[in-house]
Design a protein around this motif. Structure first.
Motif, PDB file in Angstrom:
ATOM      1  N   HIS A  26      -5.134   5.944  -6.859  1.00 17.87           N
ATOM      2  CA  HIS A  26      -6.053   6.547  -7.563  1.00 17.87           C
ATOM      3  C   HIS A  26      -6.256   5.438  -9.002  1.00 17.87           C
ATOM      4  CE1 HIS A  26      -5.724   9.980  -5.159  1.00 17.87           C
ATOM      5  NE2 HIS A  26      -4.383  10.375  -5.756  1.00 17.87           N
ATOM      6  N   ALA A  49       0.260   4.611  -2.719  1.00 18.49           N
ATOM      7  CA  ALA A  49      -0.346   5.565  -2.283  1.00 18.49           C
ATOM      8  C   ALA A  49       0.013   6.852  -3.080  1.00 18.49           C
ATOM      9  CB  ALA A  49      -0.044   5.805  -0.793  1.00 18.49           C
ATOM     10  N   GLY A  50      -1.085   7.841  -3.264  1.00 22.92           N
ATOM     11  CA  GLY A  50      -0.934   8.817  -4.338  1.00 22.92           C
ATOM     12  C   GLY A  50      -0.686   8.720  -5.606  1.00 22.92           C
ATOM     13  N   HIS A  92      -7.529  -0.107  -1.482  1.00 19.87           N
ATOM     14  CA  HIS A  92      -6.318   0.702  -1.693  1.00 19.87           C
ATOM     15  C   HIS A  92      -6.932   2.050  -1.732  1.00 19.87           C
ATOM     16  CE1 HIS A  92      -3.314  -2.651  -1.834  1.00 19.87           C
ATOM     17  NE2 HIS A  92      -4.458  -3.246  -2.369  1.00 19.87           N
ATOM     18  N   GLU A 129      -5.843   4.982  -0.757  1.00 18.84           N
ATOM     19  CA  GLU A 129      -4.937   6.076  -1.192  1.00 18.84           C
ATOM     20  C   GLU A 129      -4.454   6.145  -2.614  1.00 18.84           C
ATOM     21  OE1 GLU A 129      -4.717   8.350   1.366  1.00 18.84           O
ATOM     22  OE2 GLU A 129      -5.853   7.318   2.501  1.00 18.84           O
ATOM     23  N   LYS A 153       0.801  -1.146   0.051  1.00 23.26           N
ATOM     24  CA  LYS A 153       0.109   0.077  -0.086  1.00 23.26           C
ATOM     25  C   LYS A 153       0.695   1.216   0.036  1.00 23.26           C
ATOM     26  CE  LYS A 153      -4.132  -1.836   2.030  1.00 23.26           C
ATOM     27  NZ  LYS A 153      -5.262  -1.715   3.085  1.00 23.26           N
ATOM     28  N   GLN A 154       1.996   1.120   0.788  1.00 21.71           N
ATOM     29  CA  GLN A 154       2.619   2.298   0.794  1.00 21.71           C
ATOM     30  C   GLN A 154       3.453   2.787  -0.590  1.00 21.71           C
ATOM     31  OE1 GLN A 154       3.693  -0.449   1.785  1.00 21.71           O
ATOM     32  NE2 GLN A 154       5.523  -1.154   1.484  1.00 21.71           N
TER      33      GLN A 154
END
Length: 214
Positions: free
Chosen positions: A127, A84-85, A123, A125, A80-81
């Motif tokens: 897009h 993210a974004g 997820h 975070e 996930k890290q």
């Protein structure tokens, strides 16, 4: 425009898109559970190779290009890290392992859900943008049809992410149509069933969809 693309997957869709992104000037890393199996191919194509976490971390844009049944595990391995974004282009379809019904693929999702919605929920975070799921890999990059550019239907919750994917599609020779939010992945994923039905029933696989507007 972002130049670093991490592609999660090592099948024909992943390889076709990796080659296409490379041809269009992007830096590309392809991710696999067994990166060593891609070493020779990666050298020939001039792309990097890594595991899923390395590839997701590398990409400013991430492309999910695995079988639908492997989508959730692949993203878990990506981390996930590392997502993210970021824009995550979701090429997957929820195709089950059951036989098709007289040319119609069976899906493991229900009628009022989609695989992309599941992925976006898991997820939040990232897009997600659905794209490249409704055509064969041979036509994903620089498609040539007598009727002109075909239409790629896309959807997602983030307008900026859809704009980024739209720019990529234009570069790749596609017209594109924003079909809405993540929920619109339901009809877009169903387009794969429609695309494949012609192939199974007529043994014709050289086609794509085109939206005509009055």
């Amino acid at each position: 425009m972002s130049k670093k693309v991490g592609i999660l997957g090592s099948g024909v869709v992943a390889k076709a898109l990796a080659t296409g992104f490379k041809q269009h000037g992007y830096q590309v890393m392809v991710g696999s559970r067994s990166p060593e199996k891609l070493a020779d191919w990666a050298r020939e194509q001039g792309v990097e190779v890594g595991d899923f976490a390395q590839t997701a971390a590398f990409g400013e844009i991430v492309v999910l290009a695995v079988a639908g049944t492997a989508a959730e595990p692949a993203l878990a391995l990506a981390g996930k890290q590392n997502l993210a974004g970021k824009v995550v282009i979701d090429t997957t379809n929820p195709i089950s392992e059951d036989d098709a019904d007289r040319g119609v693929l069976r899906y493991f999702t229900g009628p009022n859900e989609s695989l992309m919605e599941r992925l976006q929920k898991a997820h939040p975070e990232a897009h997600f943008v659905k794209a490249f799921n409704s055509v064969g890999n041979a036509f994903m990059v620089n498609p040539q049809f007598a009727g002109g550019p075909p239409t790629m239907f896309i959807c997602g919750n983030d307008a900026g992410a859809k704009g980024t994917v739209g720019e990529i599609l234009t570069r790749f020779g596609w017209a594109h149509e924003d079909a809405g939010f993540a929920e619109s992945a339901r009809p877009i994923e169903a387009l794969c069933q429609l695309w494949c039905a012609r192939g199974f029933l007529q043994n014709q696989w050289a086609h794509a969809f085109q939206l005509l507007k009055a």
